[in-house]
Design an enzyme around this catalytic site. Structure first.
Site, short mmCIF file in Angstrom:
data_model
loop_
_atom_site.label_atom_id
_atom_site.label_comp_id
_atom_site.label_asym_id
_atom_site.label_seq_id
_atom_site.Cartn_x
_atom_site.Cartn_y
_atom_site.Cartn_z
N GLU A 142 0.80 -1.22 0.00
CA GLU A 142 0.00 0.00 0.00
C GLU A 142 0.83 1.27 0.00
O GLU A 142 0.42 2.29 -0.53
CB GLU A 142 -0.93 0.03 1.21
CG GLU A 142 -1.98 -1.07 1.22
CD GLU A 142 -3.05 -0.82 0.18
OE1 GLU A 142 -3.40 0.34 -0.03
OE2 GLU A 142 -3.52 -1.79 -0.42
N GLU A 151 -2.26 8.77 -0.49
CA GLU A 151 -2.50 8.23 -1.82
C GLU A 151 -2.11 9.26 -2.87
O GLU A 151 -2.29 10.46 -2.69
CB GLU A 151 -4.00 7.90 -1.95
CG GLU A 151 -4.38 7.29 -3.27
CD GLU A 151 -5.85 6.85 -3.29
OE1 GLU A 151 -6.50 6.89 -2.24
OE2 GLU A 151 -6.32 6.47 -4.37
N ASN A 187 -15.23 5.05 6.43
CA ASN A 187 -14.15 4.49 7.24
C ASN A 187 -13.53 5.56 8.16
O ASN A 187 -13.22 5.28 9.31
CB ASN A 187 -13.09 3.85 6.36
CG ASN A 187 -13.49 2.47 5.90
OD1 ASN A 187 -14.02 1.68 6.69
ND2 ASN A 187 -13.29 2.17 4.62
#
Ligand SMILES: *[C@@H]1O[C@H](CO)[C@@H](O)[C@H](O)[C@H]1NC(C)=O
Ligand SMILES: *[C@@H]1O[C@H](CO)[C@@H](O)[C@H](O)[C@H]1NC(C)=O
Length: 277
Positions: A142, A151, A187
């Site tokens: 990741e 990201e 989330n």
């Protein structure tokens, strides 16, 4: 995994990445996961975001194995498995220019595990070490060996279907942040409600506070990934970024599996069955 947004990446971003991503990292595939970081594939596409999402599927059957729910003497002290040498071996593969290099620290990870004391404690030492190996295999993928904090693709990741419960704040984006790239408003909202923090209003804190960053990943792990651990490593891929499975991104799956096997080897355990998805 409610949605996957396939986003083409601009040439500019590719150039930036080419510089930023050590070849070693991208050889196995660049970052991804939950897309916190955003995966850039060799064909230039950005993999869908991680699915920090919908864990419903993975929730279906949680074996009522009581032992798994108790911190157990049969487990292993996490710090004796995640040694400085192990942690640094991941970090050392990130290039010096990586933001994560100055952010991710072993001691903050260990600190965060105190909020999730069941992590690394399962029925026996092998099961416990497999959990730790799987966690770091996904973290490696990741973040590109702990290179990325955020990201690359800065999407909004506001799931409108769940925005009533977890309202997206004006101007805020819920792209992947932290070691497992926490993604999506719900989330951030669920994690924040557990921690009593305003993560929906201030998602940035997940990328700024070192301990919180690991806590967010461990929270996701315990909630969505641990319940499927027993099914094998392949099921954990499905729980984290299911879009990669069933031919969605074989290269990414292979990279995750390779990290996992490598870490199991270092921990001197067998990786178990059903490694792929
Ligand atoms: C653990 O993290 C908390 C929150 O950031 C911090 O206050 C505390 O000092 C840390 N403890 C250790 C032993 O590093
Ligand atoms: C450890 O636990 C796993 C999973 O529950 C089980 O399959 C395995 O046989 C156990 N190993 C030992 C040595 O007890």
């Amino acid at each position: 995994m409610a949605k996957f947004s396939q986003v083409g990446i601009t040439l500019f971003l590719l150039l930036v990445l080419a510089i930023a991503l050590p070849l070693g990292v991208s050889g196995a595939t660049p970052t991804t996961t939950t897309n916190l970081v955003g995966d850039i594939e060799e064909d230039g596409s950005v993999p869908s975001s991680v699915d920090f999402g919908d864990a419903e599927a993975s929730y279906i059957e949680m074996p009522s194995d009581h032992d798994d729910d108790e911190p157990s003497e049969l487990g292993v002290p996490v710090k004796s498995v995640v040694t400085k040498a192990f942690f640094n071996s991941i970090l050392s593969k990130a290039s010096p220019s990586c933001a994560g290099k100055k952010f991710y620290r072993r001691k903050d990870f260990l600190n965060a595990t105190r909020s999730y004391p069941k992590f690394g404690h399962l029925v026996n030492a092998t099961a416990a070490k497999r959990e730790i190996a799987a966690f770091f295999a996904h973290v490696t993928r990741e973040t590109g060996h702990l290179c990325y904090i955020e990201e690359i693709y800065k999407g909004k990741y506001c799931d409108l279907g769940r925005a009533k419960e977890w309202p997206c704040a004006a101007g805020k984006k819920y792209y992947g942040r932290g070691p497992l790239q926490l993604t999506w408003n719900y989330n951030y909202g669920l994690f924040g409600s557990e921690k009593k923090l305003k993560t929906l209003k201030n998602p940035e804190m997940v990328a700024k506070n070192r301990v919180l960053s690991w806590q967010a990943s461990l929270w996701f792990w315990m909630k969505n990934v641990r319940p499927v651990l027993k099914k094998g490593f392949g099921a954990t891929i499905k729980a984290i970024n299911g879009g990669e499975c069933n031919g969605g991104n074989p290269r990414a799956v292979a990279a995750r599996v390779q990290y996992y096997k490598d870490y199991c080897k270092r921990f001197r355990i067998k990786p178990g069955c059903n490694l792929s998805c």
